[in-house]
Design an enzyme around this catalytic site. Sequence first.
Site, PDB file in Angstrom:
ATOM      1  N   HIS A   1       0.796  -1.231   0.000  1.00 24.20           N
ATOM      2  CA  HIS A   1       0.000   0.000   0.000  1.00 24.20           C
ATOM      3  C   HIS A   1       0.827   1.279   0.000  1.00 24.20           C
ATOM      4  O   HIS A   1       0.331   2.326  -0.371  1.00 24.20           O
ATOM      5  CB  HIS A   1      -1.003   0.002   1.165  1.00 24.20           C
ATOM      6  CG  HIS A   1      -0.413   0.241   2.509  1.00 24.20           C
ATOM      7  ND1 HIS A   1      -0.061  -0.790   3.373  1.00 24.20           N
ATOM      8  CD2 HIS A   1      -0.134   1.390   3.168  1.00 24.20           C
ATOM      9  CE1 HIS A   1       0.415  -0.265   4.494  1.00 24.20           C
ATOM     10  NE2 HIS A   1       0.377   1.049   4.395  1.00 24.20           N
TER      11      HIS A   1
ATOM     12  N   GLU B   1       3.533   5.607  -2.879  1.00 18.70           N
ATOM     13  CA  GLU B   1       3.591   6.863  -2.132  1.00 18.70           C
ATOM     14  C   GLU B   1       4.975   7.145  -1.557  1.00 18.70           C
ATOM     15  O   GLU B   1       5.419   8.291  -1.523  1.00 18.70           O
ATOM     16  CB  GLU B   1       2.568   6.811  -0.997  1.00 18.70           C
ATOM     17  CG  GLU B   1       2.426   8.110  -0.228  1.00 18.70           C
ATOM     18  CD  GLU B   1       1.283   8.030   0.769  1.00 18.70           C
ATOM     19  OE1 GLU B   1       1.494   8.473   1.907  1.00 18.70           O
ATOM     20  OE2 GLU B   1       0.199   7.542   0.396  1.00 18.70           O
ATOM     21  N   ASP B   2       5.671   6.101  -1.097  1.00 22.90           N
ATOM     22  CA  ASP B   2       6.890   6.305  -0.312  1.00 22.90           C
ATOM     23  C   ASP B   2       8.172   5.794  -0.958  1.00 22.90           C
ATOM     24  O   ASP B   2       9.227   5.806  -0.325  1.00 22.90           O
ATOM     25  CB  ASP B   2       6.733   5.645   1.063  1.00 22.90           C
ATOM     26  CG  ASP B   2       5.726   6.380   1.939  1.00 22.90           C
ATOM     27  OD1 ASP B   2       5.508   7.583   1.705  1.00 22.90           O
ATOM     28  OD2 ASP B   2       5.150   5.756   2.843  1.00 22.90           O
TER      29      ASP B   2
END
Length: 200
Positions: A80, A84-85
């Site tokens: 997940h 994003e990271d």
Amino acid sequence: MQTFAVKDGWPAARRRWTDRLPADVLTALDEAVEFALLQHGDQKRPAGEPYLEHLLEATSVLVDAVGVTDADILRAAVLHDVVEDTDCTLDQVRERFGDRVATLVDWVTKPPRDEGVSREQARAAYLERLRGAPDEAILVKLADRLSNAQRLDTHPRREKAGAYYDETVRSVLPLAEPHPWFRDWFAAWRIAFAGLGATG
């Protein structure tokens, strides 16, 4: 209030889940964990724990508490944060794990901020967008938030912990309402951690 910890890594979690998950789902998770480890590398969480612990905690919530056995939902929980990271793209997730996993990851990924948009505005827009997410994506988000929230009192920055508490009460508890296990867990959490926030 039940808490979740996966400090002994994926092999131990995998052994623990052999009676809960079909062999093909465990094999699918092997690939997702390997990919997440490659992407996140030596990243740490704010309290210093290896990033994989958070990913496996979120997955543990879904397996051990909610009873999820769907391979795509569980792989999305492991993956997940990769878009994003890390430098991983959604297209890479789609190519490796298929459209459904990529769609779930996309729902729970905060998009890059547009010019002139504050961090707070971007977070608010992201959380508002989640109100229209499919149930499977909401489950991943709730498990992610639970992993972060369950030890919020260990966050090294008290002010940020307080803001996170308030945001969770304001924007995440409504998402939990249709999901009885999460609704009850976050209700207990809200009381236990009320001292952190302004919303109580």
